[in-house]
Design a protein around this motif. Structure first.
Motif, PDB file in Angstrom:
ATOM      1  N   ILE A 189     -51.035 -26.403 -26.596  1.00 33.23           N
ATOM      2  CA  ILE A 189     -51.011 -25.094 -26.004  1.00 33.23           C
ATOM      3  C   ILE A 189     -51.209 -24.249 -27.469  1.00 33.23           C
ATOM      4  CG2 ILE A 189     -49.430 -23.167 -25.232  1.00 33.23           C
ATOM      5  CD1 ILE A 189     -48.411 -25.854 -23.492  1.00 33.23           C
ATOM      6  N   SER A 218     -52.518 -18.447 -28.433  1.00 34.32           N
ATOM      7  CA  SER A 218     -52.633 -17.476 -27.444  1.00 34.32           C
ATOM      8  C   SER A 218     -52.390 -18.178 -26.089  1.00 34.32           C
ATOM      9  CB  SER A 218     -53.968 -16.822 -27.669  1.00 34.32           C
ATOM     10  OG  SER A 218     -55.135 -17.608 -27.311  1.00 34.32           O
ATOM     11  N   ASN A 219     -51.779 -19.233 -26.002  1.00 34.41           N
ATOM     12  CA  ASN A 219     -51.491 -19.773 -24.831  1.00 34.41           C
ATOM     13  C   ASN A 219     -52.497 -20.602 -23.922  1.00 34.41           C
ATOM     14  OD1 ASN A 219     -48.770 -19.882 -24.853  1.00 34.41           O
ATOM     15  ND2 ASN A 219     -48.490 -17.893 -23.903  1.00 34.41           N
ATOM     16  N   VAL A 220     -53.762 -20.788 -24.652  1.00 37.48           N
ATOM     17  CA  VAL A 220     -54.952 -21.314 -24.074  1.00 37.48           C
ATOM     18  C   VAL A 220     -54.309 -23.061 -24.017  1.00 37.48           C
ATOM     19  CG1 VAL A 220     -57.124 -22.343 -24.153  1.00 37.48           C
ATOM     20  CG2 VAL A 220     -56.719 -19.898 -25.256  1.00 37.48           C
ATOM     21  N   ALA A 221     -54.384 -23.312 -22.719  1.00 34.00           N
ATOM     22  CA  ALA A 221     -53.632 -24.911 -22.587  1.00 34.00           C
ATOM     23  C   ALA A 221     -54.898 -25.591 -22.169  1.00 34.00           C
ATOM     24  CB  ALA A 221     -52.623 -24.798 -21.305  1.00 34.00           C
ATOM     25  N   TYR A 230     -47.017 -27.540 -28.490  1.00 33.12           N
ATOM     26  CA  TYR A 230     -47.180 -26.077 -28.877  1.00 33.12           C
ATOM     27  C   TYR A 230     -47.522 -25.970 -30.300  1.00 33.12           C
ATOM     28  CZ  TYR A 230     -44.817 -25.461 -24.376  1.00 33.12           C
ATOM     29  OH  TYR A 230     -44.560 -25.686 -22.980  1.00 33.12           O
ATOM     30  N   ARG A 285     -53.480 -25.043 -40.622  1.00 35.58           N
ATOM     31  CA  ARG A 285     -53.391 -23.935 -41.605  1.00 35.58           C
ATOM     32  C   ARG A 285     -52.965 -22.535 -41.461  1.00 35.58           C
ATOM     33  NH1 ARG A 285     -56.590 -25.829 -46.034  1.00 35.58           N
ATOM     34  NH2 ARG A 285     -55.677 -24.566 -47.216  1.00 35.58           N
ATOM     35  N   ASN A 296     -53.299 -19.564 -37.620  1.00 39.22           N
ATOM     36  CA  ASN A 296     -53.299 -19.394 -36.230  1.00 39.22           C
ATOM     37  C   ASN A 296     -54.814 -19.560 -35.787  1.00 39.22           C
ATOM     38  OD1 ASN A 296     -50.883 -19.396 -35.125  1.00 39.22           O
ATOM     39  ND2 ASN A 296     -50.855 -17.095 -34.965  1.00 39.22           N
ATOM     40  N   GLU A 340     -56.258 -22.263 -32.881  1.00 40.71           N
ATOM     41  CA  GLU A 340     -56.861 -22.034 -31.887  1.00 40.71           C
ATOM     42  C   GLU A 340     -58.366 -22.842 -31.661  1.00 40.71           C
ATOM     43  OE1 GLU A 340     -56.342 -19.865 -29.397  1.00 40.71           O
ATOM     44  OE2 GLU A 340     -54.738 -18.654 -30.260  1.00 40.71           O
ATOM     45  N   GLU A 398     -59.307 -25.815 -28.793  1.00 41.73           N
ATOM     46  CA  GLU A 398     -60.382 -25.581 -28.295  1.00 41.73           C
ATOM     47  C   GLU A 398     -61.120 -27.050 -28.437  1.00 41.73           C
ATOM     48  OE1 GLU A 398     -62.337 -21.196 -28.847  1.00 41.73           O
ATOM     49  OE2 GLU A 398     -63.375 -22.676 -29.588  1.00 41.73           O
ATOM     50  N   ARG A 424     -65.531 -18.929 -35.466  1.00 39.28           N
ATOM     51  CA  ARG A 424     -65.134 -18.005 -34.359  1.00 39.28           C
ATOM     52  C   ARG A 424     -63.871 -17.538 -34.298  1.00 39.28           C
ATOM     53  NH1 ARG A 424     -68.428 -21.542 -30.830  1.00 39.28           N
ATOM     54  NH2 ARG A 424     -66.240 -22.352 -29.894  1.00 39.28           N
ATOM     55  N   ALA A 474     -63.355 -15.393 -37.403  1.00 39.14           N
ATOM     56  CA  ALA A 474     -63.894 -14.234 -37.246  1.00 39.14           C
ATOM     57  C   ALA A 474     -63.055 -13.288 -36.437  1.00 39.14           C
ATOM     58  CB  ALA A 474     -65.332 -14.310 -36.601  1.00 39.14           C
ATOM     59  N   LEU A 475     -62.458 -13.732 -35.208  1.00 44.55           N
ATOM     60  CA  LEU A 475     -61.596 -12.998 -34.462  1.00 44.55           C
ATOM     61  C   LEU A 475     -60.398 -12.565 -35.168  1.00 44.55           C
ATOM     62  CD1 LEU A 475     -61.709 -14.746 -31.043  1.00 44.55           C
ATOM     63  CD2 LEU A 475     -62.621 -12.512 -31.625  1.00 44.55           C
ATOM     64  N   VAL A 499     -59.553 -10.238 -29.008  1.00 43.96           N
ATOM     65  CA  VAL A 499     -58.831  -9.676 -30.455  1.00 43.96           C
ATOM     66  C   VAL A 499     -57.685  -8.932 -30.179  1.00 43.96           C
ATOM     67  CG1 VAL A 499     -59.003  -8.240 -32.616  1.00 43.96           C
ATOM     68  CG2 VAL A 499     -60.961  -9.828 -32.137  1.00 43.96           C
ATOM     69  N   ARG A 509     -56.032  -9.028 -27.295  1.00 40.21           N
ATOM     70  CA  ARG A 509     -55.063 -10.051 -26.830  1.00 40.21           C
ATOM     71  C   ARG A 509     -54.313 -10.917 -27.758  1.00 40.21           C
ATOM     72  NH1 ARG A 509     -54.554 -15.100 -24.228  1.00 40.21           N
ATOM     73  NH2 ARG A 509     -56.425 -15.659 -25.403  1.00 40.21           N
ATOM     74  N   ARG A 510     -55.215 -11.584 -28.719  1.00 37.57           N
ATOM     75  CA  ARG A 510     -54.505 -12.187 -29.734  1.00 37.57           C
ATOM     76  C   ARG A 510     -53.265 -11.577 -30.404  1.00 37.57           C
ATOM     77  NH1 ARG A 510     -58.789 -17.168 -31.399  1.00 37.57           N
ATOM     78  NH2 ARG A 510     -59.399 -17.686 -29.199  1.00 37.57           N
ATOM     79  N   LEU A 541     -50.370 -11.173 -28.604  1.00 37.85           N
ATOM     80  CA  LEU A 541     -49.691 -12.390 -28.320  1.00 37.85           C
ATOM     81  C   LEU A 541     -49.090 -12.862 -29.731  1.00 37.85           C
ATOM     82  CD1 LEU A 541     -51.594 -14.277 -25.734  1.00 37.85           C
ATOM     83  CD2 LEU A 541     -49.372 -13.529 -25.516  1.00 37.85           C
ATOM     84  N   SER A 545     -45.773 -20.189 -22.011  1.00 36.68           N
ATOM     85  CA  SER A 545     -47.041 -20.607 -21.169  1.00 36.68           C
ATOM     86  C   SER A 545     -46.469 -21.073 -19.852  1.00 36.68           C
ATOM     87  CB  SER A 545     -47.504 -21.787 -22.128  1.00 36.68           C
ATOM     88  OG  SER A 545     -48.186 -22.841 -21.180  1.00 36.68           O
ATOM     89  N   VAL A 590     -53.994 -20.302 -19.057  1.00 39.45           N
ATOM     90  CA  VAL A 590     -55.023 -19.286 -19.711  1.00 39.45           C
ATOM     91  C   VAL A 590     -56.198 -20.155 -19.920  1.00 39.45           C
ATOM     92  CG1 VAL A 590     -55.458 -18.221 -21.949  1.00 39.45           C
ATOM     93  CG2 VAL A 590     -53.213 -17.878 -20.883  1.00 39.45           C
ATOM     94  N   VAL A 591     -57.384 -20.150 -19.504  1.00 39.47           N
ATOM     95  CA  VAL A 591     -58.586 -21.128 -19.614  1.00 39.47           C
ATOM     96  C   VAL A 591     -59.367 -20.152 -20.364  1.00 39.47           C
ATOM     97  CG1 VAL A 591     -57.872 -22.238 -17.458  1.00 39.47           C
ATOM     98  CG2 VAL A 591     -59.402 -20.156 -17.338  1.00 39.47           C
ATOM     99  N   TRP A 651     -72.197 -13.596 -31.944  1.00 39.57           N
ATOM    100  CA  TRP A 651     -71.192 -13.849 -33.158  1.00 39.57           C
ATOM    101  C   TRP A 651     -72.007 -13.568 -34.287  1.00 39.57           C
ATOM    102  CZ3 TRP A 651     -66.242 -14.735 -32.320  1.00 39.57           C
ATOM    103  CH2 TRP A 651     -65.860 -15.144 -31.146  1.00 39.57           C
ATOM    104  N   PHE A 695     -70.722 -10.540 -36.822  1.00 43.37           N
ATOM    105  CA  PHE A 695     -69.979 -10.982 -38.100  1.00 43.37           C
ATOM    106  C   PHE A 695     -71.000 -11.518 -39.253  1.00 43.37           C
ATOM    107  CE2 PHE A 695     -66.043 -10.369 -36.315  1.00 43.37           C
ATOM    108  CZ  PHE A 695     -66.067 -10.858 -34.938  1.00 43.37           C
TER     109      PHE A 695
END
Lengths: 462, 240
Positions: free
Chosen positions: A120, A123-126, A251, A400, A402, A406, A410, A451, A454-455, B118, B120-121, B124, B131, B137-138, B149, B153
Motif C-alpha cells: 500500500i 496515497s493508498n494505492v493498493a 504499508y 528514499r 514518497n 509510489e 506501481e 512520473r 514529477a508529481l 498532485v 490528492r497526494r 494525503l 486504506s 484506490v486503483v 508528461w 515536465f
C-alpha cells in the motif's frame, strides 16, 4: 576435497545439490591449489588426544540451534547456552520456503502460509502480489518460541548439551592452542534466582546471541547501525481475521516510516502491526500510530494484547571473527536490507559456521584455527553477497522518498516483478531472468520513478 | 511517562498543519457531512484501545483525554477530525479519476488530471488516511500518456538545459578559436575538444544547482558504502 568431507554429514542430506556444484565449479585450478595449501596448514594443528573438540554455542535461537545440531552431528562436543528457554522473541516470524526444505522443518510448526501480499503506497494505492505463486509455494509464518524450541530439541537429540544460563564473559586463551574460558550463570529453575556462576573451558565459541551480542562485545567486533522495530500484537474480531487468513500487508510512506515500512502480519490467532526506522528512532511511536491509522478499517475493534520492540542490525559488524570465536546470525549482523529478513540467514549462517568447524577439525579430532573459521566467512560472503547487495540497492532506490515508494508500488503490479521477487525471496537465489523482460522492467521502473518525482515537484509548488 | 509526554508534544504540532483556510480547496460541505462520522470515529477508537491491557495503550488514552481537557473547544474537535477527514472530490470516483469528467474540447485534459492527482497526494501527505478494502484506490499514473508528461515536465527543462549548453558551447568555441585559430568544424575533429564537449554536456545535465555537486559526491559514496561495511572483516585479515 571439500565436497567429499561435506557429503559425509547426514545433516546435509537436504541441502540443495546446486550449492555443491557451484562451489566445485568455482574452484578453478589455481584456487584449488590455494585450498590444498590451506588444508595442509590446518593439518598442522595438533591432534586432540583423549577427547573431541569442545565448542560452546552462545544463544539458542535459530542460529544457535542450527549450529549446535550441525556440530553435534559432526562429532563435536557441543554445549548450547540459552538464557530464556521459553523466550517469545519479538519478530515478524516469516520464513522462506527453502528453509522448510533445507532444515527439515515439520509443517506443524508453521502457523500460517502467506500466499498473498498487499503493498500500500503513501496515497493508498493498493496492489496485490502473489498471483504468480505456484500452489505449493508460500511464506511460512512461525512463532519464534516454537521454532527455536524445535531446533534446540533437535540439537539435543543429535548429542548437544543445552544449558539454561546467561553468558557473562569469555577469557581469551593465553597461547595459540590453549582453550577459551567462558563464564556463565547457570539457572536452576528457581524463578528470580541469579544463578550459579560456572566456568568452562572450550576450544571454540560460536556467538549466536542476537543483536545485543555479548560475545561480540567480548571480541571487540565493533558496532553496527541498527533499526528499531516496534510491534503491537492485536487480537481482531474473527471476521476481520478472515481477511488476513493468508495475507500480509506492507504499508510504505513517510508517515509510516522514513526508511522502512509498516506491516500487518498474521500470526496464529492475532495480527502483528508494526513499523521500524533507523534514522528517526525517537519518533517510533508516532510511526506506529500512523501505521495503525492506515490499517484502521481492517483492525477496527481489535485489542492490543502485547507491545514489543527490538533492534535489527542493518549491516554486518566490522569484525565477525576473532581467533577461534565466530559470530553468526543477528550477532554478526546478517539481516537483509529492504525486507529486514533474518531468521533464514541466522539459521543458515549457524549451520555454515558449524560445518566449517567440523571440516577444519576433521570431525572433532583436531584443533581448529582461525583460518578454518574464515572459510565459513568466505563461503557465506560468496553465496549471499548478491542477495544482500540487490536488496540494498532496492532499499536505496525505493525507500528514499514518497515518490519512490509510489513508483515501487506501481512496479509491484507488474507480473514479471512479482515472479522475480518471489523466486528470489523463496529460494534465496538471485535468479537471472529473461533479458528482454529485464529491459522492459528497467524502462518501466525509470518511467514510474520519473512520473512520481514529477508529481512530487508539482506538489512542492502548491 | 516520557512516551506520554512525547505524544502530547506531537499532537500540538499536528494541529497547525490542519488550518481549514489555507490548504484545502474544497467547499465547507465536506466538514458538515463529516459531523456524524466524527463522533462515530471517537467512540470506535475508544473501543479499539480502551480495553487494551498494555501500558502503552493506557498512557495514550490518558494523554488523549488530557489533550481534550487542556485545549480549547476547537483543538478537541480538530484532533479527532484531523484523522477522520477523508479525501473527497467529485471527479474521484471508485478509487480512480473519472476521465470523462476531465474532457476539454472533446479530448481528455491530461494536465488537469495531473493537477488533480498532485492535489490528492498533497492532501494525503498532510492527512494520511486508512486504506479500506471496500473503497480500494486503483489509480495508476501510467494511464496518462507519455507525451502529456513530456510536454509538461520534460520540455521546459530540456529547453533550459539546451539553452545553457548552447551558451557554454558558443563561448567555448569562440574562446578556443580565438586562442588557437582552429575553426568550429576543425575543433570537432580534435579529441581534446571532443572531451571538453562531453564534459560540458555531462556538467549541464548533472549539475543544475550548486547543491548538486555535494549530492553527486554523496551518491557516489552511497553506492559503495554497503560494500565497504561487508569488506570490513577482510581488512583485518590483510593487516595480519
Amino acid at each position: 576435497m571439500a565436497s567429499i568431507t561435506l557429503k559425509s554429514f547426514t545433516g546435509l542430506r537436504h541441502s540443495s545439490p546446486e550449492n555443491h556444484h557451484s562451489t566445485t565449479s568455482i574452484t578453478t585450478l589455481p584456487k584449488s591449489h590455494h585450498r590444498r595449501v590451506k588444508i595442509l596448514a590446518s593439518k598442522s594443528s595438533p591432534k586432540l588426544t583423549g577427547r573431541n573438540l569442545r565448542v560452546a554455542v552462545v544463544g539458542g535461537g535459530p542460529a544457535g540451534g542450527a549450529a549446535a545440531e550441525t556440530l553435534a552431528k559432526g562429532g563435536i562436543e557441543t554445549i548450547l547456552i540459552e538464557r530464556k528457554m521459553d523466550n517469545a522473541k519479538p519478530c515478524g516470524g516469516a520464513i522462506p520456503l527453502c528453509m522448510v526444505g533445507e532444515f527439515d522443518l515439520p509443517l506443524d510448526i508453521i502457523d500460517r502460509r502467506v500466499t498473498k501480499m498487499k503493498m500500500i503506497s503513501p496515497s493508498n494505492v493498493a496492489v496485490d502480489i502473489g498471483q504468480t505463486l505456484k500452489p505449493h509455494e508460500y511464506i511460512g509464518m512461525v512463532r519464534r518460541e516454537i521454532l527455536d524450541a524445535y531446533l534446540r530439541d533437535r540439537a539435543t537429540a543429535a548429542g548437544a548439551t543445552v544449558i539454561n544460563g546467561l553468558f557473562t564473559k569469555l577469557d581469551k586463551p593465553l597461547d595459540k592452542y590453549a582453550p577459551y574460558v567462558i563464564h556463565y550463570n547457570e539457572y536452576d529453575g528457581k524463578p528470580g534466582s541469579a544463578g550459579k556462576k560456572v566456568t568452562m573451558e572450550v576450544d571454540a565459541v560460536i556467538g549466536a546471541d542476537g543483536a545485543n551480542s555479548r560475545v561480540a562485545k567480548n571480541i571487540d567486533a565493533g558496532d553496527y547501525e541498527y533499526a528499531i522495530a516496534f510491534q503491537e500484537r492485536i487480537k481482531i474480531p474473527d471476521d476481520k481475521m478472515q481477511y488476513y487468513e493468508n495475507l500480509a500487508e506492507m504499508y510504505v510512506g513517510d508517515d509510516v516510516s522514513p526508511d522502512f515500512y509498516g506491516w500487518v502480519f498474521p500470526k496464529c490467532d492475532h495480527v502483528a502491526v508494526g513499523t521500524g526506522t533507523v534514522t528517526h528512532k525517537p519518533d517510533i511511536k508516532k510511526f506506529q500510530l500512523a501505521t495503525r491509522l492506515r490499517a484502521r478499517d481492517k483492525i477496527l475493534g481489535g485489542k492490543i494484547i502485547r507491545v514489543e520492540a527490538h533492534p535489527i542490525p542493518e549491516h554486518p559488524r566490522p569484525r565477525r571473527l576473532a581467533e577461534r570465536v565466530a559470530l553468526v546470525g543477528d550477532a554478526a549482523g546478517y539481516v537483509t536490507k529492504c525486507s529486514g529478513e533474518g531468521i533464514y540467514f541466522a539459521a543458515k549462517s549457524g549451520r555454515m559456521c558449524a560445518e566449517a568447524i567440523v571440516e577444519g577439525s576433521e570431525n572433532g579430532t583436531r584443533m581448529v584455527e582461525e583460518a578454518d573459521l574464515r572459510k565459513y566467512l568466505e563461503k557465506w560472503d560468496k553465496t549471499y553477497w548478491p542477495t544482500y547487495k540487490v536488496l540494498d540497492i532496492l532499499q536505496k532506490v525505493f525507500y528514499r522518498s514518497n515518490p519512490a515508494r509510489e513508483a515501487f508500488v506501481e512496479m509491484c503490479a507488474d507480473e514479471y516483478v512479482q515472479k522475480m521477487t518471489f523466486d528470489s525471496y523463496l529460494y534465496k537465489k538471485v535468479a537471472p531472468g529473461n533479458p528482454l523482460e529485464d529491459l522492459k522492467l528497467a524502462v518501466n521502473t525509470i518511467g514510474s520513478l520519473v512520473r512520481a518525482n514529477a508529481l512530487r515537484n508539482e506538489m512542492a509548488k502548491i | 511517562m516520557t512516551s506520554s509526554m512525547a505524544f502530547l508534544s506531537s499532537t500540538p504540532t499536528k494541529l497547525p498543519s490542519f488550518s481549514p483556510s489555507s490548504k484545502t480547496h474544497f467547499p465547507i460541505n465536506p466538514f458538515l457531512s463529516l459531523k456524524p462520522q466524527r463522533y462515530h470515529f471517537a467512540s470506535v477508537r475508544a473501543a479499539e484501545i480502551g480495553s487494551g491491557a498494555a501500558v502503552v495503550v493506557e498512557e495514550k488514552k490518558d494523554s488523549e483525554v488530557k489533550a481534550a481537557e487542556e485545549g480549547n473547544g476547537a483543538p478537541v474537535a480538530a484532533e479527532v477530525e484531523e484523522v477522520g477527514v477523508k479525501f473527497e472530490d467529485p471527479k474521484w470516483v471508485s478509487g480512480t479519476w473519472d476521465l470523462k469528467q476531465f474532457q476539454k474540447d472533446g479530448a481528455t485534459d491530461w494536465d488537469a488530471v495531473i493537477d488533480a492527482e498532485v492535489k490528492r497526494r498533497k492532501w494525503l501527505e498532510d492527512n494520511p488516511e486508512s486504506s479500506n478494502n471496500d473503497f480500494p484506490v486503483v489509480f495508476d499514473t501510467s494511464i496518462i500518456p507519455w507525451w502529456a508528461w513530456m510536454k509538461r515536465f520534460h520540455l521546459p527543462e530540456a529547453e533550459l538545459l539546451n539553452g545553457r549548453a548552447a551558451m557554454v558551447g558558443f563561448f567555448m568555441a569562440y574562446f578556443v578559436d580565438s586562442l588557437t585559430g582552429v575553426g568550429l568544424v576543425d575543433q570537432m575533429g580534435n579529441f581534446f575538444c571532443k572531451t571538453l564537449l562531453f564534459v560540458a554536456v555531462a556538467g549541464v545535465l548533472l549539475i543544475r544547482k550548486n547543491e548538486d555537486i555535494d549530492t553527486l559526491k554523496k551518491l557516489i559514496d552511497e553506492t559503495t558504502f554497503y560494500d565497504k561495511q561487508w569488506q570490513a572483516t577482510w581488512q583485518d585479515e590483510k593487516k595480519e
